[in-house]
Design an enzyme around this catalytic site. Structure first.
Site, PDB file in Angstrom:
ATOM      1  N   GLY A   1      -8.335  -7.183   4.201  1.00 26.47           N
ATOM      2  CA  GLY A   1      -9.322  -7.825   5.353  1.00 26.47           C
ATOM      3  C   GLY A   1      -8.584  -8.259   6.521  1.00 26.47           C
TER       4      GLY A   1
ATOM      5  N   LYS B   1       1.075  -1.211  -0.047  1.00 23.08           N
ATOM      6  CA  LYS B   1      -0.086  -0.073  -0.047  1.00 23.08           C
ATOM      7  C   LYS B   1       0.832   1.320   0.099  1.00 23.08           C
ATOM      8  CE  LYS B   1      -3.553  -0.184   2.837  1.00 23.08           C
ATOM      9  NZ  LYS B   1      -4.913  -0.198   2.414  1.00 23.08           N
TER      10      LYS B   1
ATOM     11  N   GLY C   1      10.617 -39.728  -1.499  1.00 30.00           N
ATOM     12  CA  GLY C   1       9.380 -39.717  -0.669  1.00 30.00           C
ATOM     13  C   GLY C   1       9.261 -38.842   0.570  1.00 30.00           C
ATOM     14  N   THR C   2       9.021 -37.594   0.086  1.00 30.43           N
ATOM     15  CA  THR C   2       9.115 -36.532   1.070  1.00 30.43           C
ATOM     16  C   THR C   2       8.028 -36.756   2.161  1.00 30.43           C
ATOM     17  OG1 THR C   2       7.867 -35.075  -0.171  1.00 30.43           O
ATOM     18  CG2 THR C   2      10.341 -34.933  -0.443  1.00 30.43           C
ATOM     19  N   ASN C   3       6.810 -37.483   2.023  1.00 29.64           N
ATOM     20  CA  ASN C   3       5.904 -37.574   3.069  1.00 29.64           C
ATOM     21  C   ASN C   3       6.488 -38.418   4.362  1.00 29.64           C
ATOM     22  OD1 ASN C   3       4.127 -36.428   1.260  1.00 29.64           O
ATOM     23  ND2 ASN C   3       3.009 -38.441   0.809  1.00 29.64           N
TER      24      ASN C   3
ATOM     25  N   MET D   1      -6.133  -7.217   8.411  1.00 29.16           N
ATOM     26  CA  MET D   1      -5.359  -6.434   9.514  1.00 29.16           C
ATOM     27  C   MET D   1      -6.408  -5.094   9.514  1.00 29.16           C
ATOM     28  SD  MET D   1      -1.294  -7.027   8.916  1.00 29.16           S
ATOM     29  CE  MET D   1      -1.374  -6.433   7.350  1.00 29.16           C
TER      30      MET D   1
ATOM     31  N   ARG E   1      -3.527   2.970   8.350  1.00 26.40           N
ATOM     32  CA  ARG E   1      -3.897   1.959   7.698  1.00 26.40           C
ATOM     33  C   ARG E   1      -2.754   0.944   7.790  1.00 26.40           C
ATOM     34  NH1 ARG E   1      -8.420   2.806   3.954  1.00 26.40           N
ATOM     35  NH2 ARG E   1      -8.771   4.893   3.832  1.00 26.40           N
TER      36      ARG E   1
ATOM     37  N   SER F   1      14.225 -41.480  -5.896  1.00 27.68           N
ATOM     38  CA  SER F   1      12.575 -40.800  -5.810  1.00 27.68           C
ATOM     39  C   SER F   1      12.563 -40.269  -4.396  1.00 27.68           C
ATOM     40  CB  SER F   1      11.702 -41.516  -6.356  1.00 27.68           C
ATOM     41  OG  SER F   1      10.245 -40.833  -6.630  1.00 27.68           O
TER      42      SER F   1
ATOM     43  N   ARG G   1      -3.599  -1.572  -6.305  1.00 26.45           N
ATOM     44  CA  ARG G   1      -2.906  -3.009  -6.106  1.00 26.45           C
ATOM     45  C   ARG G   1      -3.203  -3.874  -7.113  1.00 26.45           C
ATOM     46  NH1 ARG G   1      -5.967  -4.737  -0.597  1.00 26.45           N
ATOM     47  NH2 ARG G   1      -7.812  -5.009  -1.189  1.00 26.45           N
TER      48      ARG G   1
ATOM     49  N   TYR H   1      12.685 -34.311 -12.533  1.00 20.47           N
ATOM     50  CA  TYR H   1      10.989 -34.206 -12.455  1.00 20.47           C
ATOM     51  C   TYR H   1      10.569 -34.206 -11.156  1.00 20.47           C
ATOM     52  CZ  TYR H   1      10.922 -39.327 -11.017  1.00 20.47           C
ATOM     53  OH  TYR H   1      11.097 -40.364 -10.403  1.00 20.47           O
TER      54      TYR H   1
ATOM     55  N   ARG I   1       1.590 -47.100  -6.947  1.00 18.08           N
ATOM     56  CA  ARG I   1       1.417 -47.866  -5.648  1.00 18.08           C
ATOM     57  C   ARG I   1       0.810 -49.234  -5.765  1.00 18.08           C
ATOM     58  NH1 ARG I   1       0.035 -41.955  -3.763  1.00 18.08           N
ATOM     59  NH2 ARG I   1      -1.182 -42.226  -5.439  1.00 18.08           N
TER      60      ARG I   1
ATOM     61  N   CYS J   1       8.382 -37.995  -5.227  1.00 22.38           N
ATOM     62  CA  CYS J   1       6.843 -38.343  -5.310  1.00 22.38           C
ATOM     63  C   CYS J   1       6.072 -37.998  -4.334  1.00 22.38           C
ATOM     64  CB  CYS J   1       6.825 -39.953  -5.842  1.00 22.38           C
ATOM     65  SG  CYS J   1       7.815 -41.094  -4.728  1.00 22.38           S
TER      66      CYS J   1
ATOM     67  N   ARG K   1       6.538 -48.765  -7.711  1.00 21.30           N
ATOM     68  CA  ARG K   1       6.808 -49.016  -6.202  1.00 21.30           C
ATOM     69  C   ARG K   1       6.244 -50.526  -5.759  1.00 21.30           C
ATOM     70  NH1 ARG K   1       4.879 -45.442  -1.389  1.00 21.30           N
ATOM     71  NH2 ARG K   1       3.222 -46.642  -1.483  1.00 21.30           N
TER      72      ARG K   1
ATOM     73  N   HIS L   1      -3.934 -40.879   4.629  1.00 24.32           N
ATOM     74  CA  HIS L   1      -4.344 -41.618   3.713  1.00 24.32           C
ATOM     75  C   HIS L   1      -5.645 -40.974   2.871  1.00 24.32           C
ATOM     76  CE1 HIS L   1      -6.979 -44.975   2.169  1.00 24.32           C
ATOM     77  NE2 HIS L   1      -5.875 -45.315   1.654  1.00 24.32           N
TER      78      HIS L   1
END
Length: 875
Positions: A101, A22, A765-767, A103, A92, A763, A336, A850, A561, A830, A617, A454
């Site tokens: 909206g 702003k 498996g970041t989970n 702040m 402001r 690959s 803006r 990828y 899977r 993945c 997998r 899941h």
């Protein structure tokens, strides 16, 4: 000495990090000669210093604010506290990222009893003066003191009722004086002290309040949802007041240079005569369309149209503008880049390129990747949603909107669906056994689980709406009821609605609208594909998912899977027979039944994907997940297998683990039961050979999960090679295949150079990697992460947005170690982070080949990868 306060003339649009969006835009409009009320900006650095200084404004900062206030008084010829010509200001917030909206704002600051009286005489308009004063008291009470607006509105509504009027404009000057006195009395009652009369005290208190609003709950939630760092802080804009509530040649409004819903190139907005800014959004009076301003004040309208066009060309984007008209003179209060729907965002981006205003690369940066979700899933009809109130809010686990009758088991959902009913599946938490019910449901609601539970992962893959982690609800599966915290009870068959984009749950059926994908989508996404360097694959377990992903532009499968294939009704018995077998021979007999089914699955997927890569997998979850839970199911299984019930229960008990996610799963199953790896290898290779004979060039990628030690990988890899090579040799085909692993255990990341000696691809498996790095259960972390956000320990869910400092460092280390050992190693991801834009940018920066994500997130990943490539070039 650090400079904390800047006059509008000292700023420019490029200073948004310091002045906030702003403040930077007010400075820019001032310096290009537009009619902007004068003022100054207290920087975001001042906000940071405020929090570093135990939430107090330093003396140096106060001194600098008052110096700029003196300058403003000299420029305007007005003086704060003067009885005849007072300087009144608005205060402001304005962070560097737009947070509409979230702040707070205070208008008409500088009024007190004496100034209001003098102002009324000087303007010869006492109604206007006391209308302004009562507004200021209410805003100051709300924003600075935190007192409820409703307690003031109650007095206001009562006076309107006593006077027999419905519209604010019908109240007289005396009425407004009475309202002001009531408001002051209410303030005294609430605070125990008189309303502050010193304008400079009012100003400093308001500045503090704006700084405080940066850490209010709604701002924290907004930042987390929109990935805005908490250390950015907010700026404060102090600006000379102009008055839209001074008479009938005054007004206030909001307008966009294009339609924010459709993107149509036409001025869009509304305004109110004789009003201040909050009246437009408060809904107390019905605003007029901006086009009517041409009739009411033609000269002002024509000037506004010219300014709107100038601003759009200056910023090269659709603008959202606020304006006030005082005594027939137009003032610009804000501009803006306007918020817009996904459809509008695409149309505006494509049109701006066609109009020659921006390049394709600039257009690609104007659309938020996550917005594309709106185009791919059903949404609620906005009119129907207006009067609906959620009964609870959970986690927005999978986008889209759904309504239907609720059922509490997968079987009941399937049966109801077959009867032609629209249904929602409601579960404490889902398991792989619920897959058919999830597929039949319009949406899924779970009381437990997080963003990578899941339910969330499977729903995203299916393109189904899902709300998870609704801990405020209580489920009684026996009596088939769902209860809210306030005692409302929903029974099986009752109607509900789910909003997977917000997490809202409604106790009624709300009308939905189907998504529409325009030609702009295809054009825009083709531009993204031209510039991105990272490939985008999909996580798909079925031909249906694979086809869907291909239609969204997937360039292969990064995760198939195999375990999801085992839960189908015609297979689960053979799987259970294999698990309960006590000899290798008995296990191989059961596996032989599964072989043709698994081979057929792979053949169908290879046919859909043709020559594109497919990463399969091998079996990953612990075996107990496939076993029955109820007495009835256990009795049935024992009868089918010809075993005693006690024997089956004993075997189930032995397979039960205290911590199954870190137990006997992944490659550990193949180490213990190598015959499982042999069957799966045979199914993959035979399927690839059969489809290759039809003319496709299939190159299967076999992925060994949960490797933590290179010897584990080598052991299973040797089995795969032995079986695969013998089948290929026998076929006479020259079939190539790859063997790699998932990097999902911290030890695998630490020893990635060793693992790369055996793996042709990684690959990530970041989970699971996130789960094991943090030590958080991804299904249970939602119970306490809310406290982490509130207390500023974490800013976002690490299962939804990659923790780049911790988990990201492990991924980066693995990439460097892997490439050192094997320079041509293929590197992908993945986990669910593969479709999250900031994570995609990180993966691009460390050189992954990828990303792979659920089918409906493929367009998001394509755009995020394109933006990452563009930003990388800039840096």
């Amino acid at each position: 000495m650090i400079k904390y306060v800047y006059a509008f003339e000292e700023g420019k649009k490029e200073m948004r990090n310091l002045l906030g969006g702003k403040g930077a835009n007010l400075a820019e409009m001032t310096n290009i000669g537009l009619p902007v009320p004068r003022g100054f900006t207290i920087s975001t650095e001042a906000c940071t210093e405020y929090y570093n200084n135990n939430e107090s404004i330093t003396d140096e900062m106060i001194k600098e604010i008052f110096l700029k206030l003196d300058e403003l008084e000299n420029k305007t010829g007005k003086k704060m506290g003067d009885l005849n010509n007072p300087l009144l200001v608005s205060v402001r917030s304005g962070s560097r990222a737009s947070m509409p909206g979230m702040m707070d704002t205070v208008l008409n600051l500088g009024l007190n009893d004496e100034v209001a009286k003098g102002f009324a005489e000087a303007t010869n308009n006492p109604r206007f003066a006391y209308d302004s004063y009562r507004r200021f008291i209410q805003m100051f009470s709300d924003v600075v003191k935190g007192y409820s607006k409703a307690s003031f509105e109650r007095y206001f509504d009562k006076i309107k009722e006593e006077k027999g009027v419905s519209n604010d404009l019908e109240l007289t000057a005396e009425d407004m004086k009475e309202v002001t006195e009531k408001f002051k009395a209410n303030y005294l009652e609430l605070s125990g002290e008189e309303f502050p009369q010193d304008p400079k005290v009012q100003l400093i208190e308001a500045v503090k309040a704006v700084f405080q609003s940066w850490m209010n709950e709604r701002a924290i939630v907004y930042r987390r949802l929109n990935e805005i760092p908490s250390d950015w802080g907010t700026a404060v804009n102090v600006q000379e007041m102009v008055y839209g509530n001074r008479g009938n040649n005054c007004g206030t409004g909001v307008a966009f240079t294009r339609n924010p819903s459709t993107g149509e190139k036409k001025l869009y907005g509304e305004y109110l005569i004789n009003a201040q800014g909050e009246d437009v959004v408060a809904g107390i009076r019905t605003p007029e369309p901006i086009s009517k301003l041409e009739t009411d004040m033609p000269e002002v309208y024509n000037e506004f149209v010219k300014i709107a066009d100038l601003l759009e060309h200056h910023y090269k984007d659709m603008q959202d503008m606020e304006f006030t008209i005082e005594n027939g003179k137009l003032f610009m209060l804000q501009t803006r880049n306007g918020k817009r729907t996904a459809a509008a965002a695409l149309k505006v981006a494509v049109d701006l390129v066609s109009e020659g205003m921006i390049t394709k690369e600039e257009a690609l940066l104007k659309v938020e990747p996550k917005q594309l979700d709106q185009l791919l899933h059903p949404n609620f009809d906005l009119e129907s949603l207006k009067n609906a109130k959620p009964i609870t809010t959970g986690l927005a686990a999978s986008p889209g909107a759904a309504n239907g009758k609720i059922y509490f088991s997968a079987e009941d959902v399937v049966e109801a669906n077959e009867r032609g009913e629209k249904v929602l599946l409601v579960r404490l938490e889902t398991s792989p056994e619920d897959i058919e019910g999830m597929n039949s449901a319009e949406g899924i609601l779970t009381l437990r689980g997080g963003m990578t539970s899941h339910a969330a992962v499977v729903a995203r893959g299916m393109g189904k709406c899902c709300v998870s982690g609704c801990g405020e609800l209580t489920i009684d599966e026996h009596n088939k009821t769902l209860s809210t915290k306030d005692g409302r009870v929903f029974k099986e068959g009752d109607l509900m609605s789910l909003d997977g984009s917000t997490g809202n749950v409604y106790g009624e059926a709300i009308k939905t609208t189907e998504p529409e994908i325009s030609g702009d989508f295809k054009t825009f996404m083709s531009w993204a594909d031209e510039v991105r360097t990272m490939k985008v694959r999909t996580n798909a377990d079925t031909p249906k998912d694979a086809k869907q992903a291909l239609s969204f532009g997937a360039e292969g499968i990064g995760l198939c899977r195999t375990e999801h294939m085992f839960f189908q009704a015609d297979r689960i018995f053979a799987v259970r027979q294999m698990i309960l077998a006590e000899t290798v021979e008995a296990r191989e007999t059961a596996l032989a039944k599964l072989l043709p089914m698994q081979r057929g699955d792979f053949e169908e997927i290879f046919k859909v994907m043709k020559d594109l890569p497919v990463t399969i997998r091998f079996l990953d979850p612990p075996l107990h997940e496939f076993l029955p839970n109820t007495e009835e199911e256990i009795d049935h299984l024992a009868t089918e297998l010809g075993l005693e019930v006690s024997k089956v229960k004993e075997r189930i008990s032995l397979l039960h683990e205290l911590n199954p996610m870190m137990g006997h799963r992944g490659c550990r199953l193949s180490v213990t039961y190598p015959e499982i790896a042999r069957m799966q290898t045979r199914a993959v290779i035979e399927a690839a050979i059969n489809v290759s004979k039809e003319g496709s060039n299939v190159v299967p990628e076999i992925m060994i999960p949960l490797v933590g030690e290179v010897k584990e990988l080598k052991y299973v890899k040797d089995i795969v090679i032995e079986v695969a090579d013998s089948i290929i040799k026998e076929s006479g085909l020259d079939l190539h295949y790859k063997i790699g692993t998932m990097i999902e255990i911290p030890r695998a990341a630490l020893t990635a150079d060793k693992i790369a000696e055996e793996a042709e691809f990684f690959s990530f498996g970041t989970n699971d990697l996130t789960q094991m790095t943090f030590g958080f259960s991804r299904d249970d972390a939602g119970k306490f992460l809310g406290d982490y956000y509130k207390k500023n320990i974490l800013e976002s869910d690490p299962f939804a947005r990659l923790d780049q400092n911790g988990v990201g460092e492990l991924v980066k280390m693995s990439v460097e170690k892997g490439r050192k050992t094997r320079p041509d190693i293929k590197l992908g991801i993945c986990g669910e982070h593969g479709g999250e834009p900031s994570s995609v940018e990180f993966f691009n920066s460390i050189g992954l080949t990828y990303v792979s994500c659920s089918p409906y997130r493929v367009p998001i990943a394509r755009l995020a990868a394109a933006q990452a490539a563009i930003n990388a070039k800039k840096n």
